[in-house]
Design an enzyme around this catalytic site. Structure first.
Site, mmCIF file in Angstrom:
data_model
loop_
_atom_site.group_PDB
_atom_site.id
_atom_site.type_symbol
_atom_site.label_atom_id
_atom_site.label_comp_id
_atom_site.label_asym_id
_atom_site.label_seq_id
_atom_site.Cartn_x
_atom_site.Cartn_y
_atom_site.Cartn_z
ATOM 1 N N ASP A 24 1.388 -3.812 12.148
ATOM 2 C CA ASP A 24 1.315 -3.689 10.691
ATOM 3 C C ASP A 24 0.756 -2.327 10.294
ATOM 4 O OD1 ASP A 24 1.448 -4.341 8.062
ATOM 5 O OD2 ASP A 24 -0.137 -5.837 8.091
ATOM 6 N N ASP A 25 1.547 -1.553 9.597
ATOM 7 C CA ASP A 25 1.145 -0.217 9.114
ATOM 8 C C ASP A 25 1.006 0.820 10.228
ATOM 9 O OD1 ASP A 25 1.179 -1.126 6.567
ATOM 10 O OD2 ASP A 25 -0.957 -0.909 6.164
ATOM 11 N N CYS A 63 4.576 -4.534 3.578
ATOM 12 C CA CYS A 63 4.427 -5.552 4.622
ATOM 13 C C CYS A 63 5.424 -6.696 4.479
ATOM 14 C CB CYS A 63 3.017 -6.129 4.596
ATOM 15 S SG CYS A 63 1.683 -4.934 4.701
ATOM 16 N N HIS A 116 2.576 -13.639 5.886
ATOM 17 C CA HIS A 116 2.756 -12.885 4.643
ATOM 18 C C HIS A 116 4.128 -13.073 4.000
ATOM 19 C CE1 HIS A 116 1.777 -8.884 2.349
ATOM 20 N NE2 HIS A 116 1.571 -9.979 1.623
#
Length: 227
Positions: A24-25, A63, A116
């Site tokens: 993530d990221d 995301c 998410h």
């Protein structure tokens, strides 16, 4: 009528096991194989050099839309996912996910990490093709050490650093299902903030001259690689 698992007498499928890992990221430059000589990611580098790499791509800079596209193979807006909060992170429950496809073929399916794409029925991972879910459904988690996650809708207290915990749970799922085909989806929340990482990783990059944030991010990347 909502149970999509295979019947008890269904034959065990004969197919490959699949492990899908998402970070993530993590940026393009947050891997040594992409030219960052100050970062140590030998395991991911080896996976890349021994496999296939895609280096021309379109992505969503957010995301939840990225996850919806990865799980469905469809443009994020077609899934109903366009943002990271206010309900716009929720994926349309009519979408067919990888979990549902593998599950329909008799695979055991597990998701370990950051979902998410909806926290409640029918968008929860257990209703979107995953027999086992350990992680969290929100877009952000405040504490990465010995935190309380979720296991199939129930609170799940943990002991240790969150990436280590998620990796251990995924490995346990793989070991338990090694004799039947499985699909194991591991959407790590690191190196997304908050920038928390065990001292052994932080200190290494701090000693190389990085500021606190970058030392934490690079430490998180190396911790992912170790796991």
């Amino acid at each position: 009528g909502c149970n999509r698992t295979k019947p008890e007498n269904a034959p065990i499928p004969n197919g490959p096991n699949v492990v899908l890992i998402l970070t993530d990221d993590q940026g393009w430059g947050d891997l040594r194989i992409h030219g960052n000589k100050r970062l140590s990611t030998p395991n991911i580098d080896q996976m890349a050099t021994s496999g296939v790499q895609f280096d021309r791509f379109y992505v969503s800079p957010l995301c939840a839309p990225t996850r919806a596209s990865l799980l469905t193979g469809r443009y994020c807006l077609r899934t109903g996912t366009s943002w990271v909060s206010k309900g716009l992170e929720n994926m349309n429950p009519r979408e067919v996910t990888l979990g549902e496809i593998f599950q329909s073929q008799g695979y055991r399916t597990g998701c370990f990490g950051k979902w998410h794409n909806g926290a409640h029925y029918p968008q929860h991972p257990n209703q979107q093709g995953f027999d086992e879910f350990i992680g969290f459904c929100a877009g952000h988690w405040n504490n990465y050490f010995s935190t309380t996650l979720e296991h199939n809708g129930e609170p799940f207290p943990t002991d240790g650093y969150i990436t280590d915990v998620l990796a251990d749970e995924a490995i346990d799922f793989i070991e338990k299902n090694k004799d039947i085909p499985f699909f194991c989806y591991i959407p790590f929340n690191a190196p997304h903030g908050p920038f928390q990482v065990p001292d052994i990783y932080f200190d290494k990059y701090k000693m190389l001259g990085f500021n606190d944030k970058d030392a934490a991010v690079y430490g998180m990347c190396e911790n992912i690689d170790d796991n």
